[in-house]
Motif scaffolding. Sequence first.
Motif, mmCIF file in Angstrom:
data_model
loop_
_atom_site.group_PDB
_atom_site.id
_atom_site.type_symbol
_atom_site.label_atom_id
_atom_site.label_comp_id
_atom_site.label_asym_id
_atom_site.label_seq_id
_atom_site.Cartn_x
_atom_site.Cartn_y
_atom_site.Cartn_z
ATOM 1 N N PHE A 297 1.179 -0.872 0.372
ATOM 2 C CA PHE A 297 0.216 -0.415 0.339
ATOM 3 C C PHE A 297 1.274 1.196 0.028
ATOM 4 O O PHE A 297 1.687 1.258 0.280
ATOM 5 C CB PHE A 297 -0.999 -0.047 1.445
ATOM 6 C CG PHE A 297 -1.378 -1.358 1.315
ATOM 7 C CD1 PHE A 297 -3.358 -1.221 0.691
ATOM 8 C CD2 PHE A 297 -1.405 -2.159 2.727
ATOM 9 C CE1 PHE A 297 -4.154 -2.358 0.976
ATOM 10 C CE2 PHE A 297 -2.736 -3.283 1.816
ATOM 11 C CZ PHE A 297 -3.938 -3.732 1.484
ATOM 12 N N SER B 74 0.060 5.668 0.355
ATOM 13 C CA SER B 74 -1.356 6.540 0.639
ATOM 14 C C SER B 74 -0.247 7.955 0.429
ATOM 15 O O SER B 74 0.979 8.402 1.163
ATOM 16 C CB SER B 74 -2.556 6.268 1.689
ATOM 17 O OG SER B 74 -1.218 7.125 3.068
ATOM 18 N N ASP C 105 -6.601 -5.412 7.295
ATOM 19 C CA ASP C 105 -6.690 -5.136 5.543
ATOM 20 C C ASP C 105 -7.954 -4.815 5.410
ATOM 21 O O ASP C 105 -8.397 -6.376 5.182
ATOM 22 C CB ASP C 105 -6.558 -6.012 4.643
ATOM 23 C CG ASP C 105 -6.074 -5.663 3.478
ATOM 24 O OD1 ASP C 105 -7.170 -4.514 3.151
ATOM 25 O OD2 ASP C 105 -5.171 -5.722 2.208
ATOM 26 N N ASN C 106 -9.759 -4.057 5.433
ATOM 27 C CA ASN C 106 -10.616 -4.641 4.595
ATOM 28 C C ASN C 106 -10.944 -4.244 3.507
ATOM 29 O O ASN C 106 -12.664 -3.879 2.965
ATOM 30 C CB ASN C 106 -11.595 -3.980 6.014
ATOM 31 C CG ASN C 106 -12.085 -4.009 7.647
ATOM 32 O OD1 ASN C 106 -11.456 -4.941 7.836
ATOM 33 N ND2 ASN C 106 -11.718 -3.113 8.380
ATOM 34 N N SER C 107 -10.212 -4.325 2.877
ATOM 35 C CA SER C 107 -10.301 -3.633 1.342
ATOM 36 C C SER C 107 -10.995 -4.388 0.939
ATOM 37 O O SER C 107 -11.842 -3.935 -0.474
ATOM 38 C CB SER C 107 -8.987 -3.425 0.728
ATOM 39 O OG SER C 107 -8.232 -4.106 0.914
ATOM 40 N N GLY C 108 -11.578 -5.552 0.746
ATOM 41 C CA GLY C 108 -11.970 -6.820 0.501
ATOM 42 C C GLY C 108 -13.287 -7.242 0.929
ATOM 43 O O GLY C 108 -14.267 -7.588 0.439
ATOM 44 N N THR C 109 -13.269 -5.971 2.159
ATOM 45 C CA THR C 109 -14.962 -6.069 1.804
ATOM 46 C C THR C 109 -16.033 -5.247 2.166
ATOM 47 O O THR C 109 -15.441 -3.924 1.453
ATOM 48 C CB THR C 109 -14.908 -6.758 4.184
ATOM 49 O OG1 THR C 109 -14.181 -5.169 4.610
ATOM 50 C CG2 THR C 109 -14.487 -8.075 4.263
#
Length: 98
Positions: A38, A40, A94-98
Amino acid sequence: MIGVLVTFTQTEKFDRSTVAKIAGELRGPFEGMAGLRFKSFMLDEDGVHARNFYVWDDEDKARAFFTEELVEMVTGIYGAPPTIEYLDIVGFVDNSGT
C-alpha cells in the motif's frame, strides 16, 4: 511487514490541490510495484505536513527504495526535504476486500 512514514514539512501550508495533483501524477509507478502493498498520499489537518505512508512486505526492499536520488527528486517535487521513519508493523487489518 514494515511501514515507512515520509513527512514533508513547510512553513507555509501545502495547497491541497497541489498535493492531490502530485498523488495523481505519481500513482502510476507504484501500481503493481514488487514488494509494496500500500501507499497513501496524505495532508495533515494543519496543512504544513504532507505525508506518504508505505506498507512493504520486506524491509530490505523498503530501504532500497529510498535512495539519495529518490530523496533529492521528491525534495524538488514537494519543495521540502523529507524525514523518513521506518516502522515495525506488528499487526495489520485490511478491510479492502469486504
